[in-house]
Design an enzyme around this catalytic site. Structure first.
Site, mmCIF file in Angstrom:
data_model
loop_
_atom_site.group_PDB
_atom_site.id
_atom_site.type_symbol
_atom_site.label_atom_id
_atom_site.label_comp_id
_atom_site.label_asym_id
_atom_site.label_seq_id
_atom_site.Cartn_x
_atom_site.Cartn_y
_atom_site.Cartn_z
ATOM 1 C CG HIS A 1 -13.178 -46.976 -5.253
ATOM 2 N ND1 HIS A 1 -12.142 -46.918 -6.154
ATOM 3 C CD2 HIS A 1 -13.925 -45.878 -5.462
ATOM 4 C CE1 HIS A 1 -12.261 -45.819 -6.880
ATOM 5 N NE2 HIS A 1 -13.325 -45.159 -6.470
ATOM 6 C CE1 TYR B 1 -4.556 -50.822 -6.497
ATOM 7 C CE2 TYR B 1 -2.212 -50.339 -6.297
ATOM 8 C CZ TYR B 1 -3.507 -50.207 -5.832
ATOM 9 O OH TYR B 1 -3.751 -49.458 -4.698
ATOM 10 N N PRO C 1 4.260 -47.408 -1.730
ATOM 11 C CG PRO C 1 4.183 -45.903 -3.499
ATOM 12 C CD PRO C 1 5.137 -46.637 -2.622
ATOM 13 C CE LYS D 1 -3.112 -51.984 3.802
ATOM 14 N NZ LYS D 1 -4.377 -51.361 3.472
ATOM 15 C CE1 TYR E 1 -5.024 -51.507 -2.437
ATOM 16 C CE2 TYR E 1 -7.346 -51.037 -1.972
ATOM 17 C CZ TYR E 1 -6.155 -50.710 -2.589
ATOM 18 O OH TYR E 1 -6.069 -49.572 -3.356
HETATM 19 C C1 PHB Z 1 -2.956 -42.536 -4.970
HETATM 20 O O1 PHB Z 1 -4.096 -42.271 -5.346
HETATM 21 O O2 PHB Z 1 -2.080 -41.663 -4.882
HETATM 22 C C2 PHB Z 1 -2.632 -43.942 -4.653
HETATM 23 C C3 PHB Z 1 -3.631 -44.885 -4.669
HETATM 24 C C4 PHB Z 1 -3.332 -46.214 -4.405
HETATM 25 C C5 PHB Z 1 -2.041 -46.569 -4.118
HETATM 26 C C6 PHB Z 1 -1.042 -45.622 -4.066
HETATM 27 C C7 PHB Z 1 -1.334 -44.304 -4.346
HETATM 28 O O3 PHB Z 1 -1.765 -47.873 -3.881
#
Ligand code: PHB
Ligand code: APR
Length: 385
Positions: free
Chosen positions: A72, A196, A288, A292, A380
């Site tokens: 990505h 997000y 989450p 990280k 990130y």
């Molecule tokens: C996930 O795919 O479970 C996931 C992806 C990004 C995040 C947290 C969880 O920031």
């Protein structure tokens, strides 16, 4: 019986450490409380920093990751329906790879050469200030292994950190008043990249595991019960929180898994107690939001493996002496970033209208400042050691 290193826990941290030690010819034993099937059944994170991909490469377990992982080059942030794409490649020249923790665990288990004992009950750590030993029970029989070092890779609820006297352990913690309700579904992701989304009703995240499997999350109060959430209720709530185009494109289906995870920031210091070292979730938890957790577990064990390899190859304990401070410096930066991204993207009931205006201003600053976007992208995609 005697080995060099006893590793407690066969999550990604324990398995990766075991793999790196195996490759260096350092004898090790992994003790895991659960069965291998149970460990593989846990649905966890899915975004790998380039450093974690490089570690999989070093561990010679990157074949499937290279073939199936999705690279990505960016991600989308949205606030009350206004979207902004962060172009990681343009901002910092790095990308992330979407590849589930379940797959990382699977690849490491498949490559394992050293011994792993699953369903090891009542693991106990003894005399790690002097001559360390670990005992466990299997099929009703108590076993003992003497060793040079113990690696506590047994997660947040493990026995390793709990074995350290409270007087020598400092705990830093923040508990958030909400959790993430996650749903896994065999439908193509709603968008190529992760979204997000901050919304007045709460945070939402569109993630993915493959081109045909998606992972979605919505912020829920910490007290919420998963039984209260039918699939239909989940999809309705998710749609409400997404930018309109994504809400319309969403492909719903029956959930393969649905669960609630509480959000917490947690660090234990130090990471070394005599001949016991902590790594991964045993030592720290991040919310989450910044993806990280798995990456930190990987960087911890890379540092610990290097220190152990140096000790056995050169009889130098310098790396082991520096492990705690070196790992904690990286851990705290990831803690800061995860806390910051959580603070920006979630609704905090206690901060009220003022808090949301500040969050909006932060989002507007971010979307108008290349410097701010670079800072986000740099964190990130993963800071250097
Ligand atoms: C996930 O795919 O479970 C996931 C992806 C990004 C995040 C947290 C969880 O920031
Ligand atoms: N004895 C033996 N094994 C134990 C014990 C015990 N007393 N307690 C826990 N374990 C095992 C757990 O069953 C689990 O398999 O230790 C393992 C720890 O694995 P994880 O919790 O996955 O932790 P870690 O390997 O540090 O990986 C961190 O997990 O949740 C994510 O965000 C986190 O992605 C990050 C990663």
């Amino acid at each position: 019986m005697r080995t060099n290193v006893v590793i407690v826990g066969a999550g990604p941290a324990g398995l990766m450490l075991g793999r790196l030690l195996d490759l260096a010819g350092i004898d090790n034993l992994i003790l895991e409380r659960r069965s291998a099937e149970y460990v593989l059944g846990r649905i966890r994170a899915g975004v790998l920093e380039p450093g974690s991909v490089a570690l999989m490469e070093r561990a010679r377990v990157s074949g499937r990751l290279r073939a199936e992982g999705l690279v990505h080059e960016g991600a989308v942030l949205s606030f009350d329906g206004d979207s902004h794409r962060l172009d990681f490649t343009a901002l910092v020249g790095r990308q992330v790879t979407v590849y589930g923790q379940t797959e990382v665990t699977h690849d490491l288990m498949a490559a394992r050469e050293g011994q792993t004992i699953y369903e090891a009950e009542n693991v106990e750590l003894h005399d790690f200030a002097g001559k360390p030993q670990v005992t466990w029970r299997k099929d009703g029989v108590v076993h003992r292994m003497d060793c040079d070092y113990i690696a506590g890779c047994d997660g947040y609820h493990g026995v390793s950190r709990a074995s350290v006297p409270a007087a020598v352990l400092a705990i830093f913690e923040r508990i958030y008043p909400f959790g993430w309700l996650g749903l896994l579904v065999d439908r193509p992701p709603v968008a190529e990249e992760l979204i997000y989304a901050h919304h007045a009703r709460g945070f939402a995240l569109c993630s993915q595991r493959s081109l045909s499997r998606s992972r979605y999350y919505v912020q829920v109060p910490a007290s919420e019960k998963v039984e209260a959430w039918s699939d239909d209720r989940f999809w309705d709530e998710l749609r409400r929180r997404l930018p309109q185009a994504a809400a319309e494109a969403l492909r719903t289906g029956p959930s393969l898994e649905k669960s609630i995870a509480p959000l917490r920031s947690f660090v234990a210091e130090p990471l070394r107690f005599g001949r016991l070292f902590l790594a991964g979730d045993a030592a720290h938890i991040v919310p989450p939001t910044g993806a990280k957790g798995l990456n930190l577990a990987m960087s911890d064990v890379a540092m610990l493996a290097d220190a152990l390899i140096e000790f056995y190859a050169e009889k130098s304990a310098a790396g082991l002496e520096h492990y705690s401070a070196r790992a904690l410096a990286r851990i705290w930066k990831a803690e800061r970033f995860s806390w910051w991204m959580t603070s920006l993207m979630h609704v905090f009931p206690e901060t009220g209208a003022f808090g949301r205006r500040i969050q909006r201003a932060e989002f507007d600053y971010l979307t108008s400042s290349t410097a701010a976007q670079q800072s986000l992208a740099e964190n990130y995609t993963g800071l250097p050691d």
